[in-house]
Design an enzyme around this catalytic site. Structure first.
Site, short mmCIF file in Angstrom:
data_model
loop_
_atom_site.label_atom_id
_atom_site.label_comp_id
_atom_site.label_asym_id
_atom_site.label_seq_id
_atom_site.Cartn_x
_atom_site.Cartn_y
_atom_site.Cartn_z
N PHE A 153 0.81 -1.21 0.00
CA PHE A 153 0.00 0.00 0.00
C PHE A 153 0.85 1.27 0.00
CE2 PHE A 153 -2.45 -3.37 2.06
CZ PHE A 153 -3.58 -3.38 1.26
N LEU A 154 2.17 1.14 -0.24
CA LEU A 154 3.01 2.34 -0.13
C LEU A 154 2.59 3.40 -1.14
CD1 LEU A 154 5.23 2.67 -2.65
CD2 LEU A 154 6.36 0.82 -1.48
N ARG A 155 2.82 4.66 -0.74
CA ARG A 155 2.53 5.78 -1.63
C ARG A 155 3.85 6.35 -2.11
NH1 ARG A 155 0.21 9.35 2.79
NH2 ARG A 155 1.92 8.25 3.80
N LYS A 208 -6.26 -4.98 -2.19
CA LYS A 208 -5.48 -3.91 -2.82
C LYS A 208 -6.27 -3.20 -3.92
CE LYS A 208 -2.20 -1.36 -4.35
NZ LYS A 208 -1.69 -0.22 -3.62
N PHE A 253 -8.40 12.89 -0.11
CA PHE A 253 -8.82 12.40 -1.43
C PHE A 253 -10.11 13.07 -1.91
CE2 PHE A 253 -5.35 9.71 -0.99
CZ PHE A 253 -5.08 9.13 -2.21
N LEU A 254 -10.42 14.23 -1.32
CA LEU A 254 -11.55 15.03 -1.79
C LEU A 254 -11.04 16.33 -2.39
CD1 LEU A 254 -14.65 14.98 0.62
CD2 LEU A 254 -14.35 13.86 -1.60
N CYS A 264 -0.44 3.29 -10.73
CA CYS A 264 -1.30 2.37 -9.98
C CYS A 264 -2.79 2.60 -10.20
CB CYS A 264 -0.96 2.44 -8.49
SG CYS A 264 0.64 1.70 -8.13
N LYS A 327 1.93 13.43 -9.76
CA LYS A 327 1.62 14.07 -8.48
C LYS A 327 2.90 14.69 -7.94
CE LYS A 327 2.41 10.22 -5.28
NZ LYS A 327 1.87 9.47 -4.16
P1 NAD Z 1 8.21 -1.00 -11.82
O1 NAD Z 1 7.91 -1.12 -13.26
O2 NAD Z 1 8.81 0.26 -11.29
O3 NAD Z 1 9.15 -2.19 -11.36
C1 NAD Z 1 8.99 -3.53 -11.79
C2 NAD Z 1 10.39 -4.14 -11.88
O4 NAD Z 1 10.26 -5.54 -12.12
C3 NAD Z 1 11.25 -3.57 -13.00
O5 NAD Z 1 12.46 -3.08 -12.48
C4 NAD Z 1 11.46 -4.75 -13.94
O6 NAD Z 1 12.70 -4.73 -14.61
C5 NAD Z 1 11.35 -5.90 -12.95
N1 NAD Z 1 11.09 -7.19 -13.58
C6 NAD Z 1 10.25 -7.47 -14.61
N2 NAD Z 1 10.30 -8.78 -14.89
C7 NAD Z 1 11.16 -9.34 -14.02
C8 NAD Z 1 11.65 -10.66 -13.82
N3 NAD Z 1 11.21 -11.70 -14.56
N4 NAD Z 1 12.53 -10.87 -12.84
C9 NAD Z 1 12.99 -9.85 -12.08
N5 NAD Z 1 12.59 -8.58 -12.24
C10 NAD Z 1 11.69 -8.33 -13.20
O7 NAD Z 1 6.82 -1.30 -11.07
P2 NAD Z 1 6.41 -0.87 -9.57
O8 NAD Z 1 5.82 0.49 -9.58
O9 NAD Z 1 7.51 -1.20 -8.64
O10 NAD Z 1 5.20 -1.87 -9.34
C11 NAD Z 1 5.40 -3.24 -9.10
C12 NAD Z 1 4.09 -3.82 -8.60
O11 NAD Z 1 3.75 -3.21 -7.35
C13 NAD Z 1 2.89 -3.56 -9.52
O12 NAD Z 1 2.02 -4.66 -9.44
C14 NAD Z 1 2.24 -2.35 -8.89
O13 NAD Z 1 0.87 -2.26 -9.19
C15 NAD Z 1 2.47 -2.63 -7.42
N6 NAD Z 1 2.48 -1.45 -6.54
C16 NAD Z 1 3.20 -0.35 -6.90
C17 NAD Z 1 3.20 0.75 -6.05
C18 NAD Z 1 3.92 2.01 -6.43
O14 NAD Z 1 3.69 3.03 -5.77
N7 NAD Z 1 4.76 2.04 -7.43
C19 NAD Z 1 2.47 0.72 -4.84
C20 NAD Z 1 1.80 -0.44 -4.51
C21 NAD Z 1 1.80 -1.53 -5.37
#
Ligand code: NAD
Length: 437
Positions: A153-155, A208, A253-254, A264, A327
């Site tokens: 849930f990180l922002r 989530k 969020f309003l 996300c 943002k």
């Molecule tokens: P991102 O694209 O920044 O990072 C994903 C990473 O996975 C990339 O560095 C990519 O190279 C790597 N990757 C891809 N295939 C791989 C493999 N086979 N082996 C190893 N590494 C591999 O994405 P993110 O923002 O970190 O999001 C990741 C997940 O977390 C998503 O499902 C997203 O919805 C969720 N999420 C993100 C946030 C956010 O704030 N960014 C918050 C909560 C949840």
């Protein structure tokens, strides 16, 4: 303490790996992107996240955190493997799970002893069980491999604090062993008071997307109110204040404006809608379809207002855009409302000059053709119109009188509804604020 690995070192994975190491775990982190791994190993964070880089360096120096590209190394090292790869928007809005499957395929042959794979990526319900089947079919450890789901849930912009002290830990498990192991992994956060909710796999996966759907609904609700305020001659700002003072509703969020973006909310709303359609749940399909449509409509509204304000055509007119990140306190331009508006302005023939305090390099990587200005004043030089599209604190500190001196026309659209309107109008600006008279 269980040895931890993190698979995927993007926004989520790198932050999680650093937080785990900072809480005292031995951590190995892996990515398929060589450049990301090389940077991280040097102590460099490839994106803007306050406080993350010093913590990365501290834990590299302490020897608790190592980066690798070897699945053999992480497979042999870890007892708990966090899956943090991306799940971008895929076909017909569905989450694209190909990175999850590829990571599981790469890891599985290396799993020779009892271990727990913990998904943190945002996925539709049913994914965890698919991953479990996939892993057990290949892994030498077979049935000793378990899967848990622990959505994140990180922002962005608050990621370090959110990882070190989460406001809740949701954990979907299928055994007492998995729960006990995860209680050890999160012992520090639990001792500090983070609540733990233990569920089945499907509920954890759904929490989530349901949370993001609710946040998106709240944003689209207030933006729909902004639309009606504009038609009724009312003011959405005091309306939002009055709604928010009701403790059952709450003010967060309003904030009316340009709507949500980023890596996300947009994709998770569409992914959840696609899941609901697959499951035949039309109430969720209809609700989230409207939420998404209202959100996208805010971008249309700004372009239309820009065109009207400037005299009917944008062709050949100079437009300064303040803010390109989706943002403030982030350099993320994934599904950025501002970037999309820039595209549309350029398509209509406007000459666009963009400024952002930190997101210009990430934007330039995606849109090398845009003109990026080193300062707000450079961006606004000779502008016929200024658009305020990301609510950075820096922009609220602009001296409107000084800025009026460099533009061709002192006209601004505040699409984030947070500039000091009396101050700007007193400095000679014609100001349009979404949802305000
Ligand atoms: P991102 O694209 O920044 O990072 C994903 C990473 O996975 C990339 O560095 C990519 O190279 C790597 N990757 C891809 N295939 C791989 C493999 N086979 N082996 C190893 N590494 C591999 O994405 P993110 O923002 O970190 O999001 C990741 C997940 O977390 C998503 O499902 C997203 O919805 C969720 N999420 C993100 C946030 C956010 O704030 N960014 C918050 C909560 C949840």
């Amino acid at each position: 303490m269980p040895r931890v690995t993190v698979i995927g070192t993007g926004y989520l994975g790198l932050t999680h790996a650093v937080a785990m190491a900072d809480l005292g775990h031995e951590v190995r982190a892996i990515d398929i992107d060589e450049e990301k791994i090389a940077k991280a190993a040097r102590g460099e964070v490839p994106f803007f996240e306050p406080g993350l880089e010093p913590l990365l360096r501290k834990n590299l120096d302490a020897g608790r955190l190592r980066f690798t590209m070897s699945f053999e190394e992480v497979g042999r090292f870890g007892e708990v493997h966090f899956l943090c790869v991306g799940t971008p928007e895929g076909e017909a809005g569905h989450a694209d799970l190909s990175f999850v499957r590829a990571a599981a395929d790469a890891l599985a042959p290396q799993l020779t002893a009892q271990c727990l794979i913990v998904g943190k990526s945002t996925v539709p319900p049913g994914t965890a069980r698919q991953v479990l089947g996939q892993l057990r079919a290949i892994a030498p450890a077979g049935q000793q491999v378990e899967v848990a789901w622990n959505p994140e849930f990180l922002r962005e912009g608050h990621a370090v604090q959110d990882s070190l002290a989460p406001d809740r830990i949701v954990l979907g498990v299928t055994s007492d062993w998995a729960e006990a192991l995860m209680r050890q992994v999160y012992a520090a956060q639990l001792a500090a008071g983070s609540p733990l909710l233990v569920t089945d796999l499907e509920t954890a996966e759904l929490v989530k997307v349901a949370a993001n759907a609710f946040l998106a609904t709240k944003i689209s609700f207030i933006n729909a109110m902004a639309e009606i305020c504009e038609q009724a001659g009312a003011d959405v700002m005091p309306l939002a204040e009055a709604l928010g003072l009701d403790a059952r509703i709450g003010r967060r969020f309003l904030s009316p404006g340009l709507g949500y973006g980023g890596g996300c909310l947009p994709k998770d709303v569409r992914g959840f809608r696609a899941t609901a359609a697959d499951l035949g749940v039309t109430s969720v399909v209809d609700l989230l379809g409207t939420v998404d449509a209202i959100n996208v409509g805010r971008r249309d509204r700004v372009v239309t207002l820009a065109r009207e304000t400037i005299g009917g055509t944008l062709a050949g007119r100079r437009v300064a855009v303040l803010g390109i990140a989706f943002k403030p306190n982030s350099d993320d331009v994934r599904d950025s409302p501002s970037l999309e508006i820039c595209d549309r302005l350029v398509a209509e023939g406007a000459v666009v000059s963009v400024h952002d305090p930190v997101a210009m390099p990430t934007a330039a990587a995606k849109r090398p053709g845009l003109v990026y200005a080193p300062s707000v004043f450079d961006a606004a030089q000779g502008a016929d119109l200024v658009l305020h599209l990301t609510e950075w604190a820096d922009y609220q500190a602009i001296d409107p009188a000084a800025l009026a001196e460099v533009v061709a026309q002192p006209v601004i659209i505040d699409a984030r509804c947070c500039l000091d309107a009396p101050l700007w109008t007193a400095a000679g600006w014609t100001m349009h604020v979404l949802g305000r008279p």
